[in-house]
Structures are given as structure tokens and as C-alpha cells.
Scaffold this active site. Structure first.
Site, short mmCIF file in Angstrom:
data_model
loop_
_atom_site.label_atom_id
_atom_site.label_comp_id
_atom_site.label_asym_id
_atom_site.label_seq_id
_atom_site.Cartn_x
_atom_site.Cartn_y
_atom_site.Cartn_z
N HIS A 1 12.66 -2.57 2.67
CA HIS A 1 12.08 -1.27 2.97
C HIS A 1 13.02 -0.20 2.44
O HIS A 1 14.25 -0.34 2.53
CB HIS A 1 11.87 -1.09 4.48
CG HIS A 1 10.95 -2.11 5.04
ND1 HIS A 1 9.59 -2.04 4.85
CD2 HIS A 1 11.19 -3.25 5.73
CE1 HIS A 1 9.03 -3.10 5.41
NE2 HIS A 1 9.98 -3.86 5.95
N ARG B 1 5.09 10.76 -2.86
CA ARG B 1 4.75 10.55 -1.45
C ARG B 1 5.95 10.87 -0.56
O ARG B 1 7.03 10.28 -0.73
CB ARG B 1 4.39 9.07 -1.30
CG ARG B 1 4.23 8.61 0.11
CD ARG B 1 4.23 7.08 0.18
NE ARG B 1 3.98 6.69 1.54
CZ ARG B 1 4.20 5.47 2.02
NH1 ARG B 1 4.66 4.52 1.24
NH2 ARG B 1 3.96 5.20 3.27
N ASN C 1 8.04 -5.54 -0.50
CA ASN C 1 7.89 -4.38 0.36
C ASN C 1 6.39 -4.27 0.64
O ASN C 1 5.63 -3.76 -0.19
CB ASN C 1 8.43 -3.11 -0.30
CG ASN C 1 8.37 -1.92 0.66
OD1 ASN C 1 7.75 -1.98 1.71
ND2 ASN C 1 9.01 -0.82 0.27
N PRO D 1 0.79 -1.23 0.00
CA PRO D 1 0.00 0.00 0.00
C PRO D 1 0.83 1.28 0.00
O PRO D 1 1.87 1.37 0.66
CB PRO D 1 -0.81 -0.10 1.30
CG PRO D 1 -0.11 -1.12 2.12
CD PRO D 1 0.53 -2.07 1.17
N ASN D 2 0.34 2.22 -0.78
CA ASN D 2 0.89 3.59 -0.89
C ASN D 2 2.20 3.66 -1.68
O ASN D 2 2.70 4.75 -1.95
CB ASN D 2 1.07 4.24 0.50
CG ASN D 2 -0.23 4.31 1.27
OD1 ASN D 2 -1.21 4.82 0.76
ND2 ASN D 2 -0.26 3.75 2.47
N GLU E 1 12.39 -9.46 2.45
CA GLU E 1 11.62 -8.28 2.86
C GLU E 1 12.49 -7.05 2.62
O GLU E 1 13.66 -7.04 3.02
CB GLU E 1 11.29 -8.41 4.36
CG GLU E 1 10.62 -7.18 4.96
CD GLU E 1 10.43 -7.32 6.48
OE1 GLU E 1 10.51 -8.44 7.02
OE2 GLU E 1 10.21 -6.28 7.12
N ALA F 1 2.95 -0.68 5.05
CA ALA F 1 2.47 -0.72 6.45
C ALA F 1 1.93 -2.09 6.85
O ALA F 1 1.87 -2.40 8.05
CB ALA F 1 1.41 0.36 6.65
N TYR G 1 11.08 9.02 1.07
CA TYR G 1 11.09 7.97 0.04
C TYR G 1 11.73 8.39 -1.29
O TYR G 1 11.82 7.58 -2.21
CB TYR G 1 9.66 7.48 -0.22
CG TYR G 1 9.00 6.88 1.02
CD1 TYR G 1 9.47 5.70 1.57
CD2 TYR G 1 7.93 7.52 1.65
CE1 TYR G 1 8.90 5.15 2.71
CE2 TYR G 1 7.34 6.98 2.79
CZ TYR G 1 7.84 5.80 3.31
OH TYR G 1 7.26 5.27 4.44
N ARG H 1 12.63 5.23 12.74
CA ARG H 1 11.37 5.97 12.63
C ARG H 1 10.46 5.64 13.83
O ARG H 1 10.94 5.18 14.86
CB ARG H 1 10.71 5.63 11.28
CG ARG H 1 11.61 6.02 10.10
CD ARG H 1 10.97 5.70 8.76
NE ARG H 1 9.76 6.48 8.54
CZ ARG H 1 8.87 6.20 7.58
NH1 ARG H 1 9.09 5.19 6.75
NH2 ARG H 1 7.79 6.95 7.44
C1 DQA Z 1 8.13 1.17 4.04
C2 DQA Z 1 8.16 1.44 5.56
C3 DQA Z 1 6.78 1.23 6.16
O1 DQA Z 1 6.82 1.47 7.55
C4 DQA Z 1 5.77 2.17 5.53
O2 DQA Z 1 4.48 1.91 6.03
C5 DQA Z 1 5.79 2.11 4.03
C6 DQA Z 1 7.07 2.03 3.36
C7 DQA Z 1 9.50 1.51 3.38
O3 DQA Z 1 9.71 1.05 2.28
O4 DQA Z 1 10.32 2.22 3.97
O5 DQA Z 1 4.77 2.22 3.38
O6 DQA Z 1 7.86 -0.19 3.82
#
Ligand code: DQA
Length: 138
Positions: free
Chosen positions: A98, A18, A72, A10-11, A96, A75, A23, A105
């Protein structure tokens, strides 16, 4: 030819727009073009969804066929037992990733429900986290 599936949650469709301070300014599509150019010796498939069940369906779909999954989960990393179970249910190893250093954070990002089910975790290297995961699979 090795087959690697990147799955973004998501996102992450909004990368480039964003929270650029966290990011970066690059869209994932632009980054993916570069990644595919760098690693033309393997197939890099890409899927993004904002819906938890669609991420699970994609893991099921490729998880007995591909050589590696780079996930990835955004959240959902910090909430999803269902994604943990999906990773455990398939044969393909999952890394995994990020973009940000989640440990630097908010404390709610310090917990990952996915890490215990994954082969490894790469985080905090910006978009380069994905390239490092491709390297790890190769
Ligand atoms: C994320 C870190 C997560 O905490 C966050 O919710 C994201 C992006 C990252 O790539 O740093 O959406 O996965």
C-alpha cells in the site's frame, strides 16, 4: 532473469491525479519507468484493473510462472475473500503493498483480507513501497 508481476487494483490508474496529498503527484507509469531502470536485471510486468475478477484472472495467469507478485488491491484489500483465495491458490509468493499507511487512516482500512494469504506486507512508504517489495523478492 527473475520475473516480477505488479498488479494494481481499483482507482490506482488515477495515481498522480487522485488525492495527491495521500498518494503523491507521480503517475504509476512514470514511477514504473524508474523502477524498470533501477532493476534492469529483472523483468517487471505491470497490470492494472478496476475489476475484481480481472485481478483474480491475472493472479491465476502468472501465479505458476512468475517469481513474485506485488499486489496493491486498493479497496478490494478490505473486502475481497475471492482475492484471498486466489493468492492461496497459486504457487508464486505475493507481497501486499500500500502506498499510504492504512493503519493511520479510517478504521475500515485497518482490516486486510489479503495479508493472511501473503508472504509479507509493505505499506506507508509512498510509491517506494513497490521498490521495497522488489528488493524483498530479489
Ligand atoms: C491503498 C489503500 C486502500 O485503502 C485504498 O482503498 C487504495 C489505495 C494504498 O495504496 O494506500 O485504493 O491500497
Amino acid at each position: 532473469m527473475k520475473k516480477i508481476q505488479i498488479i494494481n487494483g481499483p482507482n490506482l490508474n488515477l495515481l498522480g491525479k487522485r488525492e495527491p496529498a495521500v498518494y503523491g503527484n507521480t503517475s504509476f507509469e512514470a514511477y514504473l519507468n524508474e523502477l524498470r531502470r533501477l532493476y534492469s536485471q529483472c523483468e517487471i510486468a505491470y497490470f492494472q484493473s478496476n475489476i475484481e475478477g480481472e485481478l483474480i484472472d491475472k493472479i491465476h495467469e502468472v501465479g505458476f510462472e512468475f517469481d513474485g507478485i506485488i499486489l496493491n488491491a486498493g479497496a478490494y484489500t478490505h473486502t475481497s475473500i475471492a482475492l484471498h483465495d486466489a493468492i492461496k491458490a497459486v504457487k508464486t509468493p505475493v507481497i501486499e503493498v500500500h502506498i499510504s499507511n492504512v493503519h493511520a487512516r479510517e478504521s475500515f482500512r485497518h482490516i486486510s483480507f489479503l495479508s493472511p494469504a501473503c508472504k509479507g506486507v509493505i505499506l506507508g512508504f509512498g510509491m517506494d513501497s513497490y521498490r521495497l517489495a522488489v528488493e524483498a523478492f530479489l
